[in-house]
Design a protein around this motif. Structure first.
Motif, short mmCIF file in Angstrom:
data_model
loop_
_atom_site.label_atom_id
_atom_site.label_comp_id
_atom_site.label_asym_id
_atom_site.label_seq_id
_atom_site.Cartn_x
_atom_site.Cartn_y
_atom_site.Cartn_z
N ALA A 331 13.91 44.37 16.70
CA ALA A 331 13.24 44.90 17.86
C ALA A 331 12.15 45.98 17.36
O ALA A 331 12.32 46.55 16.25
CB ALA A 331 14.22 45.73 18.78
N ASP A 332 11.15 46.14 18.27
CA ASP A 332 10.15 47.19 17.94
C ASP A 332 10.93 48.55 18.37
O ASP A 332 11.72 48.55 19.25
CB ASP A 332 9.03 46.97 18.97
CG ASP A 332 8.02 47.88 18.66
OD1 ASP A 332 7.01 47.45 17.74
OD2 ASP A 332 8.02 49.26 18.95
N ARG A 335 11.15 49.93 21.61
CA ARG A 335 11.47 49.00 22.67
C ARG A 335 12.91 48.92 22.76
O ARG A 335 13.57 48.12 23.41
CB ARG A 335 10.96 47.68 22.65
CG ARG A 335 9.08 47.79 22.88
CD ARG A 335 9.03 47.97 24.13
NE ARG A 335 9.30 47.06 25.24
CZ ARG A 335 9.02 45.91 25.40
NH1 ARG A 335 7.79 45.71 24.63
NH2 ARG A 335 9.52 45.11 26.21
N ASP A 338 15.33 48.30 25.55
CA ASP A 338 15.51 46.95 26.05
C ASP A 338 16.66 46.23 25.43
O ASP A 338 16.66 44.98 25.85
CB ASP A 338 13.91 46.31 26.02
CG ASP A 338 12.96 46.83 27.36
OD1 ASP A 338 13.65 47.35 28.19
OD2 ASP A 338 11.87 46.92 26.95
N PHE B 297 12.90 38.37 23.77
CA PHE B 297 12.60 38.92 25.09
C PHE B 297 11.16 39.77 24.80
O PHE B 297 10.94 40.43 23.73
CB PHE B 297 13.74 39.99 25.33
CG PHE B 297 13.52 40.72 26.31
CD1 PHE B 297 13.61 40.35 27.83
CD2 PHE B 297 13.00 42.11 26.49
CE1 PHE B 297 13.20 41.17 28.92
CE2 PHE B 297 12.82 43.15 27.29
CZ PHE B 297 13.15 42.44 28.62
N SER B 312 17.98 37.92 17.82
CA SER B 312 17.37 38.30 19.06
C SER B 312 16.16 39.15 18.62
O SER B 312 16.28 40.22 17.87
CB SER B 312 18.35 39.16 20.00
OG SER B 312 19.63 38.17 19.97
N LEU B 313 15.01 38.67 19.32
CA LEU B 313 13.83 39.64 19.16
C LEU B 313 13.58 40.29 20.27
O LEU B 313 13.62 39.80 21.59
CB LEU B 313 12.87 38.82 18.72
CG LEU B 313 12.53 38.23 17.26
CD1 LEU B 313 13.86 37.62 16.62
CD2 LEU B 313 11.30 37.25 16.89
N VAL B 314 13.23 41.64 20.33
CA VAL B 314 13.04 42.39 21.35
C VAL B 314 11.61 43.03 21.19
O VAL B 314 11.43 43.99 20.30
CB VAL B 314 14.28 43.27 21.79
CG1 VAL B 314 13.67 44.41 22.83
CG2 VAL B 314 15.49 42.73 22.13
N GLY B 315 10.44 42.77 22.08
CA GLY B 315 9.35 43.49 22.25
C GLY B 315 8.52 43.51 20.91
O GLY B 315 7.89 44.50 20.58
N VAL B 316 8.43 42.42 20.05
CA VAL B 316 7.87 42.29 18.90
C VAL B 316 6.76 41.22 18.98
O VAL B 316 6.53 40.45 19.76
CB VAL B 316 8.96 42.05 17.83
CG1 VAL B 316 9.62 43.30 17.40
CG2 VAL B 316 9.60 40.73 17.90
N LEU B 319 5.58 38.21 14.19
CA LEU B 319 6.56 38.31 13.16
C LEU B 319 7.12 37.04 12.47
O LEU B 319 7.05 36.16 13.40
CB LEU B 319 7.84 39.38 13.43
CG LEU B 319 7.80 40.77 13.70
CD1 LEU B 319 8.94 41.35 14.00
CD2 LEU B 319 7.11 41.25 12.63
#
Lengths: 469, 469
Positions: A331-332, A335, A338, B297, B312-316, B319
């Motif tokens: 995740a960023d 962020r 979220d 996401f 799970s990737l969030v707000g990236v 990459l």
């Protein structure tokens, strides 16, 4: 000597924003997020000293063994109050205060979330002590943190006129604001609402009853009909189900005229998400926090945690990377709030990783799923010294056990025998069996299950040392 | 009808820039990077039709079973030439051409790397056919790709005067340029050097000998003293060790006056790193490529691949996230060339994940390590139909096997018996044993090893169907 403060520790949260480390099966408060102890243990340790009575811990039945094990590990005695279901902080606090008030209505209760970090526990205790006169005088005191940035993640409090020593009336509660309002609150020296409360048990009960008589009656019923469960007090399910699911802030604090706020500066963080944990962790020169088998190349401002897998970051900035055996988050850092939405997505897709860990803690020890496939499953099982699984049988599976460490005592139907390293035991489908560790060191086994259905609910318990039969 | 072209496929690369999927134990060319087939298999499929003879595959001995299995899986016959060690492309090509020239000096050889992707194999074959006259006339033809961007990752070729039909002399070879030079090359219509070559075997041998007579003599010795190894030809180790480790470009192409270049437009990519794979993969509306158990996401321009774990990737943005069971890569997509450096770091730290996969392929099937600990190890073993492990014993470990799928034939000392699902076999330390799959479906076992030393080298092979005894 005045009566001690009665701590009430709330353990009911599920901490989805710290997924995948925090999940329903092992939520945030039981995870060692910072240092060797979980935040639940840190909360217990914060309450050491003559000021405090033996804490009451309000927890879900599923987490009972975690509470008991983690408290025992730091030699802390607790009184366990089991919630039949999660109904937010309001009913939990009300039930605990109702219980306390039966013994001593004027007892002063300190409510503490179990998932916060306080780096200066002495300052915390000083702030609690200084708010005692206000609580004794009938104030519902909430502790306000002196803000150091314009957070949009916290509730804010505008202090009003001074009441008792070091306490102010609450002028305004403001829920999570937007950035502009948060900046105003910061410059106006509003405080963050920490979720820690100090008040007399009878005051809280009376105020709750004034604003929500149904919930007060239901909570009283839940406490009256509560049952002893092997040393823990289990709230009555029917009674508790009659309470309204809501937070104490909403149920009482935002409505009562008795609300007061005491300032606190104690290195507090609610560790609300991964970015918050990054912010309070020790960082290297490039701003990275790195735990477990992590390797970083030209990487800055990242939080990386790995549960064994070599986790390699190349040329990235400001990321959170958390790798558990069965689930990974990237995740960023900005962020991280979220992550909760991601958990909702996983839940809606029926992914078990949304709720369950590959590792499970049990009163007798723990297990981890090494491989799950159609028709078979492999687990590594650890039985703690003295641990004793229930006498049980399975309707749909046979099991092979190979002892890989220690000496296991195994019952299969009418036979009891001890098995050492490299010995094998077969549990046929339907056989009544039990596994015990009579020794002083952990016992470890590899279990291979075979059958048409391998769910955890295929256990028929005939007898159980931990009240689960 | 003219003689067919003799393909020589180079399988010696280790592809570290596609770590963690590509490692020494299963390098890039044997991985299905795009579509169901590995690039090695795609290379074999590219050579279908009457133009080509049965391919010679130059490979490391460690990868023999991979070559044979993957060729068999697409019904392709190959001639295996085993390299005793990696010495780059020059000696490998020279040895193959020396071998071919012994039968037919004028035979035309097509050299193909096994780790490239060509989306238009017909166009590839047309380009090869059109360069045949030049090769027959004694040119060393390299295939130049019409560039579509100013790559700093490739070698470039400036075509010179036209020689035979569709071929140009090579005016200049330029190694990986900086961005400014690459832009000039692109606007001047230079070509990318694809690493595919077409030439007569005798021409190559003669030119190599002219520039590096020592290597030519050593390669001739390696071929002359080569030994048959159960159907494969193993180059003589001593002879091969006398060659200089270098690429064909450096050894011959940049020096010879016979170099020519033929244009090729065939959807070529060398899949040199994860970003290159992202670029040629099908992407969703947000530019993401997603394989396996991935959840995204608010994520754009990412390549994510997971070997089972929920990733799970969030707000990236932009990459690459590649999750294998024992190793994870998170890289900025523009920095994928540096993955090679990360592998060097892992290697320097002695991390086995730099070279070895948790899964290992064997002639008889494969295995995967599920758990490794002090004193014990758990594996999931798959034996293919007809697969037969060596008759073996271990000096330092005992083994427990539980059959979880199919029917296994097991030898322990003097006994041979068949075991079905949910049956258990114990192999005591030192016992001579063998595992076979006499059936038509895969056999799967869970193996629990116990002992003081659990390395793969504790196998005393008494007899082996795959020439490893």
């Amino acid at each position: 000597m005045p009566a001690r403060i009665q701590p009430v520790i709330l353990c009911g949260g599920s901490g989805t924003r710290l997924w995948p480390t925090s999940r329903t099966s092992l939520p945030k408060q039981f995870v060692p997020l910072l240092g060797p102890h979980s935040t639940f243990q840190q909360t217990l340790l914060r309450l050491q000293g003559p000021l405090f009575a033996r804490p009451i811990v309000v927890a879900n039945r599923d987490h009972r063994c975690l509470v008991e094990k983690q408290a025992a590990a730091i030699d802390a005695g607790v009184t366990l109050l089991l919630e039949p279901e999660r109904r937010d902080s309001g009913p939990a606090i009300l039930a605990a205060c109702t219980l306390v008030a039966r013994e001593d209505p004027e007892a002063v209760v300190l409510v503490l979330p179990s998932d916060h970090i306080v780096t200066e526990p002495r300052a915390f205790r000083r702030a609690v002590a200084s708010a005692l006169p206000a609580a004794r005088a009938g104030r519902l005191v909430t502790f306000g943190i002196e803000a150091d940035h314009a957070s949009t993640e916290y509730g804010w409090i505008r202090p009003g006129t001074r009441v008792e020593a070091r306490c102010h009336a609450v002028h305004t509660f403001a829920e999570k604001p937007d950035a502009a309002r948060a900046a105003t609150y910061l410059s106006d020296r509003w405080l963050w609402n920490s979720g820690n409360f100090l008040m007399r048990a009878d005051t809280l009960c009376a105020e709750y009853a004034a604003f929500d008589p149904d919930t007060a009656a239901a909570a009283a019923l839940a406490v009256e009909a509560a049952a002893d469960e092997g040393g823990a007090l289990a709230l009555d399910a029917e009674g508790f189900a009659g309470t309204h699911k809501t937070s104490l802030d909403f149920a009482v604090m935002e409505k009562t005229s008795r609300a007061a706020v005491a300032r606190m500066r104690c290195g507090w963080s609610d560790v609300g998400n991964w970015n918050a944990l990054w912010a309070i962790s020790e960082r290297d020169d490039l701003g990275n926090v790195s735990r477990g088998a992590a390797e970083l190349f030209d990487t800055e401002g990242c939080f990386v945690s790995s549960d064994g897998m070599v986790t390699s970051l190349v040329g990235v900035r400001d990321l959170v990377v958390v790798a558990e055996k069965d689930a990974i988050l990237v995740a960023d850092r900005s962020r991280c709030g979220d992550v909760r939405k991601m958990v909702e997505i996983l839940r809606s897709k029926g992914r078990p990783q949304a709720e369950w860990h590959a590792s499970s803690h049990r009163p007798w020890g723990s297990y981890r799923v090494l491989e799950a496939s159609d028709g078979f499953q492999v687990k590594r099982i650890t039985v703690a010294p003295g641990g004793r699984l229930s006498l049980q049988k399975h309707r749909h599976r046979a099991e092979h056990w190979v002892v890989v460490r220690g000496c296991a005592r195994v019952t299969v139907d009418d036979t009891v025998a001890d098995y050492r390293e490299s010995e094998h035991i077969f549990i046929p489908l339907g056989a009544i069996h039990r596994l015990e560790n009579p020794g002083n060191d952990d016992v470890e086994l590899i279990e291979v299950q075979l059958g048409s259905y391998l769910g955890e609910d295929d256990i028929v318990r005939l007898e159980d040392a931990y009240h689960r039969a």
